[in-house]
Write an enzyme that holds these catalytic residues in place. Structure first.
Site, PDB file in Angstrom:
ATOM      1  N   ASP A  75      -0.807  -4.834  14.051  1.00 47.77           N
ATOM      2  CA  ASP A  75       0.543  -4.135  14.115  1.00 47.77           C
ATOM      3  C   ASP A  75       1.278  -4.408  15.390  1.00 47.77           C
ATOM      4  OD1 ASP A  75      -0.085  -3.161  11.736  1.00 47.77           O
ATOM      5  OD2 ASP A  75      -0.949  -1.415  12.459  1.00 47.77           O
TER       6      ASP A  75
ATOM      7  N   GLU B 142       7.324  -1.187   4.538  1.00 47.65           N
ATOM      8  CA  GLU B 142       6.791  -0.297   5.457  1.00 47.65           C
ATOM      9  C   GLU B 142       7.106  -0.965   6.727  1.00 47.65           C
ATOM     10  OE1 GLU B 142       2.578   0.231   5.438  1.00 47.65           O
ATOM     11  OE2 GLU B 142       2.030  -1.949   5.022  1.00 47.65           O
TER      12      GLU B 142
END
Length: 445
Positions: free
Chosen positions: A29, A202
């Site tokens: 991420d 997301e």
């Protein structure tokens, strides 16, 4: 990667790398930002759960921050936030998922999701830690942001100074932030204009370019694995129009991807992740970076992930051909040096005559090196031919390395046969039918 070298890198905190660009720990991420002329990357930190080592799910307990001024040499500034030092976070949750960071008025704000203690709320909430420098130290707020439930925070400050917080949780949401950067201003609003259908959305990341606002996110569009997608709008609050695919799903089945965009020295880059060091367990990911190009109308050209990544490699450092730009064919094989410890890296096997591998953008400097060094292995002995330039013609040969027959790895030296300066592509090919394995090569006097 040799264990002694890995230890040196860990001590110094500097990692020289291609893709993945952090090569001594799992990093997922990756959010990239430019602060004070350097690129800072704030990733999450995958680990094997110490509470349940066999738990086959994501497990993260802290965050590091990394920085670079050349996108090649990365400094690990260490842990900046950890779950057991935040008043509102469950100390045993191991759910410190995708974060973000931003600067405002000389302060640096780090936003992170975590599982809250019951007295602070239910499920995931988003907290803030504040620092005077991008590498910290960061001081976490005593409580999470009121009114925000979910994960994957993204913070964007528009040209007028207004800050916005984006997140996901039973939908995709946003809210304005107050000037203190720790409270939302008004009620959350659900993002409008995203394409319908498919599965999970997301990890929002928002940026602006030439007056266009890009709302980007991972999306399980076809009920398989995540791709990266984008929509565009005329305002940070939308509504947004359908854009297209930034990066396709992973062909090898890695379920997630998660990303950020950043402009640095006139070039846009996409930071993302894959499970390079953990091919059998896709919950341990590693951060990557590749260049991004836009069409004249502002649409994003699809990014094809590479092993080579970005940045210019110093010829005097170890050049890992396994992070190649291109190869000849299936006669070039890349595999782990030590499957029991994947962080030792990969090796390149040249298995047939004329098999070659190319690695672009190597900086030989203005003083031509005199020697080439290679860590190699060959059971039968073999010969490597080294080229500099765009082709593998006889005129481009700069060295030949005779690799002796041996049952172990060794470092072989050879003379550089002609002057080579500046930034050049580097190619290595096999001469003859005796396979040679290569860990790395480097150049020096």
């Amino acid at each position: 990667m040799k264990k002694s070298l890995l230890l040196l890198l860990l001590i110094s905190g500097v990692v020289s790398a291609q893709n993945p660009f952090i090569r001594d720990q799992f990093t997922a991420d990756p959010t990239a930002k430019v602060f004070n002329g350097r690129v800072y990357v704030f990733p999450s930190h995958d680990i094997i759960s110490p509470v349940e080592p066999e738990r086959k799910w994501f497990s993260m307990e802290d965050y590091h921050v990394f920085s670079s001024d050349n996108l090649t040499d990365w400094t690990d500034h260490g842990v900046i936030v950890t779950q057991n030092k935040i008043p509102w976070v469950r100390e045993d949750s191991y759910a410190m998922w995708a974060p973000d960071a931003i600067e405002k008025d000389g302060k640096y704000y780090f936003y992170f999701p975590a599982a809250a203690k019951p007295e602070f709320g239910q499920g995931f909430m988003i907290g803030v830690a504040v620092a005077d420098k991008p590498e910290g130290p960061y001081i976490p707020e005593e409580k999470p942001i009121n009114g925000v439930n979910g994960i994957d925070p993204c913070v964007f400050i528009d040209r007028d100074g207004q800050a916005y917080l984006y997140w996901c949780g039973r939908g995709m949401w946003m809210a304005k932030l107050k000037s203190n950067m720790t409270e939302i201003d008004g009620e959350p609003q659900e993002i409008q204009g995203l394409p319908a259908g498919g599965g999970l959305k997301e990890g929002p990341f928002v940026f602006e370019r030439n007056g266009v606002y890009y709302y980007t996110y991972p999306w399980v569009r076809n009920n398989t694995t995540e791709l990266l997608y984008y929509c565009t709008g005329d305002s940070p609050m939308g509504p947004f129009r359908d854009g297209g695919v930034i990066m396709d799903e992973w062909a090898d089945g890695c379920w997630t991807n998660h990303h950020s965009f950043v402009a640095y020295n006139g070039q846009w880059y996409l930071f993302y992740h894959h499970n390079d060091y953990s091919p059998d367990f896709d919950k341990n990911r590693s951060a990557r970076v590749d260049s991004v190009r836009f069409n004249p109308d502002g649409s994003i050209q699809k990014v094809i992930p590479t092993l080579r990544g970005v940045g210019i490699t110093d010829a005097a450092k170890e050049i890992h051909l396994d992070r190649y730009t291109s190869i000849s064919d299936s006669a070039v094989i890349v595999t782990f040096l030590n499957p029991a410890n994947t962080f030792e890296g990969w090796k390149t096997i040249l298995s047939k005559d004329a098999a070659w591998v190319r690695y672009n953008s190597v900086d030989f400097g203005q003083n031509s090196p005199q020697k080439i060094n290679a860590r190699v292995y060959s059971a039968r002995g073999g010969t490597l031919v080294v080229y500099a330039g765009k082709d593998t013609s006889a005129e481009s040969v700069i060295a030949k390395i005779a690799v002796p027959a041996s049952g172990k790895w060794s470092i072989i030296n050879a003379e550089v046969l002609k002057t080579v300066k500046g930034i050049q592509d580097l190619s290595v090919s096999l001469e003859g039918d005796k396979p040679v394995q290569v860990d790395w090569i480097s150049f020096g006097d």
